[in-house]
Enzyme design. Sequence first.
Site, mmCIF file in Angstrom:
data_model
loop_
_atom_site.group_PDB
_atom_site.id
_atom_site.type_symbol
_atom_site.label_atom_id
_atom_site.label_comp_id
_atom_site.label_asym_id
_atom_site.label_seq_id
_atom_site.Cartn_x
_atom_site.Cartn_y
_atom_site.Cartn_z
ATOM 1 N N ASP A 1 0.854 -1.174 0.000
ATOM 2 C CA ASP A 1 0.000 0.000 0.000
ATOM 3 C C ASP A 1 0.894 1.229 0.000
ATOM 4 O O ASP A 1 2.087 1.156 0.286
ATOM 5 C CB ASP A 1 -0.929 -0.022 1.208
ATOM 6 C CG ASP A 1 -2.109 0.911 1.049
ATOM 7 O OD1 ASP A 1 -2.234 1.538 -0.017
ATOM 8 O OD2 ASP A 1 -2.914 1.018 1.998
ATOM 9 N N ASP B 1 -3.756 7.385 -3.901
ATOM 10 C CA ASP B 1 -5.104 7.825 -4.244
ATOM 11 C C ASP B 1 -5.752 8.459 -3.012
ATOM 12 O O ASP B 1 -5.190 8.422 -1.910
ATOM 13 C CB ASP B 1 -5.941 6.644 -4.728
ATOM 14 C CG ASP B 1 -6.087 5.567 -3.668
ATOM 15 O OD1 ASP B 1 -5.049 5.126 -3.121
ATOM 16 O OD2 ASP B 1 -7.227 5.174 -3.364
ATOM 17 N N ALA C 1 -12.137 2.686 0.003
ATOM 18 C CA ALA C 1 -12.983 3.456 0.924
ATOM 19 C C ALA C 1 -14.298 2.762 1.243
ATOM 20 O O ALA C 1 -15.328 3.410 1.417
ATOM 21 C CB ALA C 1 -13.232 4.856 0.374
ATOM 22 N N CYS D 1 -15.458 -24.435 16.835
ATOM 23 C CA CYS D 1 -14.497 -24.535 15.736
ATOM 24 C C CYS D 1 -13.575 -25.711 16.022
ATOM 25 O O CYS D 1 -13.306 -26.040 17.186
ATOM 26 C CB CYS D 1 -13.704 -23.221 15.647
ATOM 27 S SG CYS D 1 -12.354 -23.233 14.446
ATOM 28 N N CYS E 1 -10.452 -25.922 14.367
ATOM 29 C CA CYS E 1 -9.135 -25.592 13.835
ATOM 30 C C CYS E 1 -8.057 -26.064 14.816
ATOM 31 O O CYS E 1 -8.367 -26.445 15.954
ATOM 32 C CB CYS E 1 -9.033 -24.086 13.583
ATOM 33 S SG CYS E 1 -8.752 -23.087 15.068
ATOM 34 N N CYS F 1 -8.432 -24.317 18.296
ATOM 35 C CA CYS F 1 -9.631 -24.575 19.091
ATOM 36 C C CYS F 1 -9.796 -26.040 19.463
ATOM 37 O O CYS F 1 -10.425 -26.357 20.484
ATOM 38 C CB CYS F 1 -10.858 -24.101 18.322
ATOM 39 S SG CYS F 1 -10.833 -22.331 17.959
#
EC number: 2.4.2.48
Length: 494
Positions: free
Chosen positions: A93, A128, A196, A279, A281, A284
């Site tokens: 960025d 921008d 934005a 969860c 994963c 978890c």
Amino acid sequence: MRDHFEIRDADAAGRIGRLDVPRADRTVETPALMPVINPNRLTIEPARLEADFGVEILITNSYIIRETDALREQALDEGLHEMLDFDGAIMTDSGSFQLSEYSDVEVTTKEIIEFQHAIGSDIGTPVDIPTPPDVSREQAERELETTQQALADAEAIDVGEMLLNAPVQGSTYPDLREDAAAHAAGTDLDVFPIGAVVPLMNSYRYDDMVTGVAAAKRGLGADCPVHLFGAGHPMMLALAVAMGCDLFDSAAYALYARAGRYLTVAGTQQLDDLDYFPCSCPICSKRTPADLRSEDDDTRIRLLAEHNLHVTFEEIRRIKQAIRSGNLLELVERRARGHPAMYDGYRALLDHADQLETEDPVSKGTFFHTSAESARRPEVRRHHERLDRLAVPDRLLLTEGGAPDGDTYDEAWRVVAPFGPFPRALSESYPFTATVPDRPDRAGQVAAADGVRALVEANPDTAFTLAIDDWHQDAVDRVPDQVTVESLQEINDR
């Protein structure tokens, strides 16, 4: 024609694509999530993101690196890839976020792009102006002119193999978004971030976000890879992909972890409020919420951030499979039921069914009619628009039941909500293989009646009979007067 982006599969406006990033010598499969890396504070090391999460591309802020002496010297000396210890593609960025937060940055597009190129960025970004929602049209137009000048400045710079972003702004003015997107697509730039939108997402204005993205997509070509800036919550990814977005960046995984917030596909929960993890994963499945709360601050934040990434990448994979299977809109609808604001977003998406229909494949997986919104899907709209292509006999029965014996009618077509009428020979063709409820809702019957109306208007000389059972009066009222409406039971008895 941009040759660095190839679409491999599609559903609604969503697509699985291949984004070639030549400077990194990588091809990134989209939809793709780009974890945001704060070079001053690594919650999870980029090497681990690549090894443990399969991250192919990430994003970091070149303005922060440039303005921090130690980071600037290291990046210029070692290069961005070595500094971050990451072999995949890196997008940078430009400082536009800082511009939106603090109203000023001391760098030009030429300076920041040349710096991004010097430190080895693979995809760079001009400076921008991220015009926030709801500003005056005069401000939006003025700042859009500045952004478009930044695109021109970027286009004039020789960056070799580095790709360049062409941000699309325009605030909450759909016509400005569409014009800005068309202008960006007309440049030689490579990736098209819709900017934005974070304030809209932070305010749960997903319907306004959809309107803005739909406008931008109307201005962009199919060969334009689209990045939705600041979108990384798993709850909204399916909706954003269905709109046609390909790249997402997420700082949420780390920011939310520092605030003790636990991401799910149905929203965000506070770790302090959880007794069980919903969860499985790696984080978890081995710990309880109490275990995680008992860790020291750094460990707890890191583990919670890892969970947040796991659930987000799981959703990305689920979305890709939904595209491949042809049931992306069913997934979007399930997510819409998780939060009223997401429901608003889904309904806003269907406001653009005509636009989705132009990209939606004509044949795919089974259509599931699961709510009133199903009647507004692009497949229904397409069928109604194509009814005038079908050959129709002089005497036609449209029926919810079977074909009767005898020669009272030349043919008997099926009527199925929400599609309406179609020849029986098409019963095994998509979307008429749909799974529909035994108790059709009002919206489905009204859509079926609209299909009847479209067929009648295309064939004014045909004698139509409609045999139905228990239709809502609103649907019956939409059937043209020249159609003879009879009870399905009476037709069957005869």
